[in-house]
Design a protein around this motif. Structure first.
Motif, PDB file in Angstrom:
ATOM      1  N   LEU A  71       0.663  -5.372  10.925  1.00 33.86           N
ATOM      2  CA  LEU A  71       0.999  -6.137  10.402  1.00 33.86           C
ATOM      3  C   LEU A  71       0.701  -6.176   8.606  1.00 33.86           C
ATOM      4  O   LEU A  71       1.879  -6.683   8.022  1.00 33.86           O
ATOM      5  CB  LEU A  71       0.746  -8.012  10.878  1.00 33.86           C
ATOM      6  CG  LEU A  71       1.598  -8.936  10.419  1.00 33.86           C
ATOM      7  CD1 LEU A  71       2.705  -8.915   9.922  1.00 33.86           C
ATOM      8  CD2 LEU A  71       0.279 -10.391  11.024  1.00 33.86           C
ATOM      9  N   GLU A  72      -0.019  -5.606   8.599  1.00 30.42           N
ATOM     10  CA  GLU A  72      -0.830  -5.927   7.666  1.00 30.42           C
ATOM     11  C   GLU A  72       0.079  -5.391   6.180  1.00 30.42           C
ATOM     12  O   GLU A  72       0.098  -5.205   5.324  1.00 30.42           O
ATOM     13  CB  GLU A  72      -2.282  -5.310   6.556  1.00 30.42           C
ATOM     14  CG  GLU A  72      -3.546  -6.516   8.097  1.00 30.42           C
ATOM     15  CD  GLU A  72      -3.508  -6.322   9.120  1.00 30.42           C
ATOM     16  OE1 GLU A  72      -3.136  -5.454   9.910  1.00 30.42           O
ATOM     17  OE2 GLU A  72      -3.694  -7.286  10.089  1.00 30.42           O
ATOM     18  N   TRP A  74       3.047  -3.867   6.743  1.00 24.17           N
ATOM     19  CA  TRP A  74       3.994  -4.820   6.704  1.00 24.17           C
ATOM     20  C   TRP A  74       4.420  -5.685   5.570  1.00 24.17           C
ATOM     21  O   TRP A  74       5.118  -5.999   4.457  1.00 24.17           O
ATOM     22  CB  TRP A  74       5.147  -5.546   7.927  1.00 24.17           C
ATOM     23  CG  TRP A  74       6.327  -6.198   7.687  1.00 24.17           C
ATOM     24  CD1 TRP A  74       7.637  -5.572   8.038  1.00 24.17           C
ATOM     25  CD2 TRP A  74       6.644  -7.260   7.568  1.00 24.17           C
ATOM     26  NE1 TRP A  74       8.360  -6.224   8.161  1.00 24.17           N
ATOM     27  CE2 TRP A  74       7.681  -7.704   7.790  1.00 24.17           C
ATOM     28  CE3 TRP A  74       5.604  -8.441   7.654  1.00 24.17           C
ATOM     29  CZ2 TRP A  74       8.590  -8.492   7.375  1.00 24.17           C
ATOM     30  CZ3 TRP A  74       6.496  -9.096   7.530  1.00 24.17           C
ATOM     31  CH2 TRP A  74       8.014  -9.764   7.471  1.00 24.17           C
ATOM     32  N   ARG A  75       3.015  -6.850   5.725  1.00 27.81           N
ATOM     33  CA  ARG A  75       3.275  -7.886   4.636  1.00 27.81           C
ATOM     34  C   ARG A  75       2.933  -7.285   2.873  1.00 27.81           C
ATOM     35  O   ARG A  75       3.296  -7.600   2.349  1.00 27.81           O
ATOM     36  CB  ARG A  75       1.834  -8.570   4.863  1.00 27.81           C
ATOM     37  CG  ARG A  75       1.596  -9.709   5.549  1.00 27.81           C
ATOM     38  CD  ARG A  75       1.130 -10.139   6.009  1.00 27.81           C
ATOM     39  NE  ARG A  75       0.721 -11.360   7.098  1.00 27.81           N
ATOM     40  CZ  ARG A  75      -0.229 -12.029   7.943  1.00 27.81           C
ATOM     41  NH1 ARG A  75      -1.251 -10.981   8.096  1.00 27.81           N
ATOM     42  NH2 ARG A  75       0.224 -12.661   8.527  1.00 27.81           N
ATOM     43  N   GLN A  76       2.141  -5.526   2.813  1.00 27.23           N
ATOM     44  CA  GLN A  76       2.164  -5.327   1.683  1.00 27.23           C
ATOM     45  C   GLN A  76       3.556  -4.727   1.439  1.00 27.23           C
ATOM     46  O   GLN A  76       3.798  -4.466   0.096  1.00 27.23           O
ATOM     47  CB  GLN A  76       0.716  -3.559   2.133  1.00 27.23           C
ATOM     48  CG  GLN A  76       0.639  -3.164   0.032  1.00 27.23           C
ATOM     49  CD  GLN A  76       0.334  -4.779  -0.627  1.00 27.23           C
ATOM     50  OE1 GLN A  76      -0.696  -5.689  -0.512  1.00 27.23           O
ATOM     51  NE2 GLN A  76       1.142  -4.382  -1.872  1.00 27.23           N
ATOM     52  N   GLN A  78       6.410  -5.924   2.461  1.00 26.65           N
ATOM     53  CA  GLN A  78       7.189  -7.260   1.342  1.00 26.65           C
ATOM     54  C   GLN A  78       7.044  -7.560   0.383  1.00 26.65           C
ATOM     55  O   GLN A  78       7.558  -7.811  -0.966  1.00 26.65           O
ATOM     56  CB  GLN A  78       7.184  -7.955   2.682  1.00 26.65           C
ATOM     57  CG  GLN A  78       7.304  -8.389   3.970  1.00 26.65           C
ATOM     58  CD  GLN A  78       8.946  -7.796   4.181  1.00 26.65           C
ATOM     59  OE1 GLN A  78       9.688  -7.485   3.723  1.00 26.65           O
ATOM     60  NE2 GLN A  78       8.734  -6.336   4.314  1.00 26.65           N
TER      61      GLN A  78
END
Length: 83
Positions: A71-72, A74-76, A78
């Motif tokens: 998830l980390e 993926w957030r980066q 984005q």
């Protein structure tokens, strides 16, 4: 750990939704026969239709790590798209 599906075109990943967040399952003694370093085990608890057209209930599903990111990460990605 939370992971995000980035490729659902093959294997067990085809039963999951693209860009959706999933919870992984900790490796336990019952998972020892599988190469856990190559897969994420996803908490699934759903019915699927098998390749032989049978309906099967799965509590967990194994997905290759290359088809998912944390998830980390993926957030980066984005955030990087916004810059």
């Amino acid at each position: 750990m939370k992971v995000v599906l980035i490729d659902n075109t093959k294997g067990n990943a085809r039963y999951l939704e693209l860009n959706k967040v999933y919870d992984t399952v900790e490796l336990t003694e019952k998972h020892k026969r599988y190469p856990g370093e190559e897969y994420y085990i996803i908490d699934f608890k759903q019915f699927i239709r098998s390749d032989r057209d049978e309906e099967i209930f799965l509590e967990e599903i194994w997905v290759k790590r290359k088809d998912m990111i944390t998830l980390e990460e993926w957030r980066q990605q984005q955030l990087d798209k916004l810059i």
